[in-house]
Scaffold this motif. Sequence first.
Motif, PDB file in Angstrom:
ATOM      1  N   VAL A   8       0.842  -1.205   0.000  1.00 30.88           N
ATOM      2  CA  VAL A   8       0.000   0.000   0.000  1.00 30.88           C
ATOM      3  C   VAL A   8       0.873   1.250   0.000  1.00 30.88           C
ATOM      4  N   ALA A   9       1.916   1.263   0.832  1.00 30.53           N
ATOM      5  CA  ALA A   9       2.781   2.433   0.897  1.00 30.53           C
ATOM      6  C   ALA A   9       3.468   2.686  -0.442  1.00 30.53           C
ATOM      7  N   ALA A  10       4.023   1.639  -1.038  1.00 31.74           N
ATOM      8  CA  ALA A  10       4.717   1.803  -2.318  1.00 31.74           C
ATOM      9  C   ALA A  10       3.767   2.295  -3.407  1.00 31.74           C
ATOM     10  N   PHE A  11       2.527   1.888  -3.350  1.00 27.19           N
ATOM     11  CA  PHE A  11       1.531   2.310  -4.328  1.00 27.19           C
ATOM     12  C   PHE A  11       1.254   3.811  -4.215  1.00 27.19           C
ATOM     13  N   ASN A  12       1.539   4.400  -3.064  1.00 26.67           N
ATOM     14  CA  ASN A  12       1.255   5.813  -2.813  1.00 26.67           C
ATOM     15  C   ASN A  12       2.508   6.668  -2.687  1.00 26.67           C
TER      16      ASN A  12
ATOM     17  N   LEU B 279       7.154  11.375   2.468  1.00 25.62           N
ATOM     18  CA  LEU B 279       7.659  11.356   3.840  1.00 25.62           C
ATOM     19  C   LEU B 279       6.943  10.287   4.668  1.00 25.62           C
ATOM     20  N   HIS B 280       5.633  10.258   4.614  1.00 23.57           N
ATOM     21  CA  HIS B 280       4.866   9.264   5.377  1.00 23.57           C
ATOM     22  C   HIS B 280       5.137   7.855   4.842  1.00 23.57           C
ATOM     23  N   VAL B 281       5.215   7.728   3.518  1.00 24.82           N
ATOM     24  CA  VAL B 281       5.512   6.425   2.907  1.00 24.82           C
ATOM     25  C   VAL B 281       6.887   5.934   3.353  1.00 24.82           C
TER      26      VAL B 281
ATOM     27  N   GLN C 274      -3.627   5.310   8.808  1.00 23.29           N
ATOM     28  CA  GLN C 274      -3.738   6.770   8.737  1.00 23.29           C
ATOM     29  C   GLN C 274      -3.630   7.244   7.293  1.00 23.29           C
ATOM     30  N   GLY C 275      -2.724   6.619   6.544  1.00 25.61           N
ATOM     31  CA  GLY C 275      -2.599   6.972   5.138  1.00 25.61           C
ATOM     32  C   GLY C 275      -3.887   6.725   4.375  1.00 25.61           C
ATOM     33  N   LEU C 276      -4.494   5.584   4.630  1.00 25.40           N
ATOM     34  CA  LEU C 276      -5.741   5.232   3.935  1.00 25.40           C
ATOM     35  C   LEU C 276      -6.921   6.089   4.392  1.00 25.40           C
ATOM     36  N   GLN C 277      -7.001   6.337   5.690  1.00 24.27           N
ATOM     37  CA  GLN C 277      -8.175   7.023   6.235  1.00 24.27           C
ATOM     38  C   GLN C 277      -8.051   8.542   6.217  1.00 24.27           C
ATOM     39  N   ASP C 278      -6.843   9.056   6.466  1.00 24.16           N
ATOM     40  CA  ASP C 278      -6.708  10.497   6.674  1.00 24.16           C
ATOM     41  C   ASP C 278      -5.884  11.218   5.617  1.00 24.16           C
ATOM     42  N   ARG C 279      -5.097  10.491   4.841  1.00 23.28           N
ATOM     43  CA  ARG C 279      -4.156  11.154   3.953  1.00 23.28           C
ATOM     44  C   ARG C 279      -4.473  10.939   2.472  1.00 23.28           C
ATOM     45  N   GLY C 280      -5.583  10.295   2.192  1.00 28.26           N
ATOM     46  CA  GLY C 280      -6.004  10.120   0.809  1.00 28.26           C
ATOM     47  C   GLY C 280      -5.235   9.082   0.023  1.00 28.26           C
ATOM     48  N   TRP C 281      -4.604   8.129   0.717  1.00 26.17           N
ATOM     49  CA  TRP C 281      -3.888   7.089  -0.004  1.00 26.17           C
ATOM     50  C   TRP C 281      -4.868   6.259  -0.821  1.00 26.17           C
ATOM     51  N   GLN C 282      -4.393   5.798  -1.949  1.00 21.92           N
ATOM     52  CA  GLN C 282      -5.197   4.988  -2.850  1.00 21.92           C
ATOM     53  C   GLN C 282      -4.919   3.509  -2.612  1.00 21.92           C
TER      54      GLN C 282
END
Length: 190
Positions: A98-102, A108-110, A158-166
């Motif tokens: 998920v992180a690499a996809f975003n 920085l968060h990734v 947090q990335g998925l819920q709050d940061r708009g990660w795809q």
Amino acid sequence: MEQPGAMRVDDVVAVIIQRLAEQRQVVPDYVVRDAIEAALRRRAPGLDMVPADVAEELINGFCTGIAAPEDDSATMPAVLSGDETGRLMTALGLAVHVAAFNLDRDRLHVAQVLNGAAAALVALGSAARAAHADGTSAVLLSPVTLRTVRTTVVGVLQGLQDRGWQAQHLDQAGTTALFGGVLDLLGAVP
């Protein structure tokens, strides 16, 4: 006109990297650079040189207040089964995916998630090998490894819920359930 003591962004990044290294903190240059450039865009867009007072504030902001690592030497390791260890490894693998996809959205968060996942996977793999070598299915994990897994999973959520990660390519309910189950498991582990 250039301010006395003004620094190039590259110089600010180099000072931060050096100070963090002195504190035994390793952070990729691009992470520091992205954070510095983002801060400068908010504060003073279009600057080629960083004014001395702003550079000092950025350097101090990055390098002070870093918590000393917790001393877990007197704490007993957690004992996990092979199944529980596998669940943690699965969650960390999914976190990396998920992180690499975003990566292009939130570097920085990734980077924080990828760094945590890598550290935790190394520790989990090592603990699983040690359990295998001992002929047992009990995997011993240090409190720091458990904290790293927890922080990494929370970071992805947090990335998925709050940061708009795809993550539309994944089953959202299944992904959330996996991460929630791991956090529940970690809540039960001392």
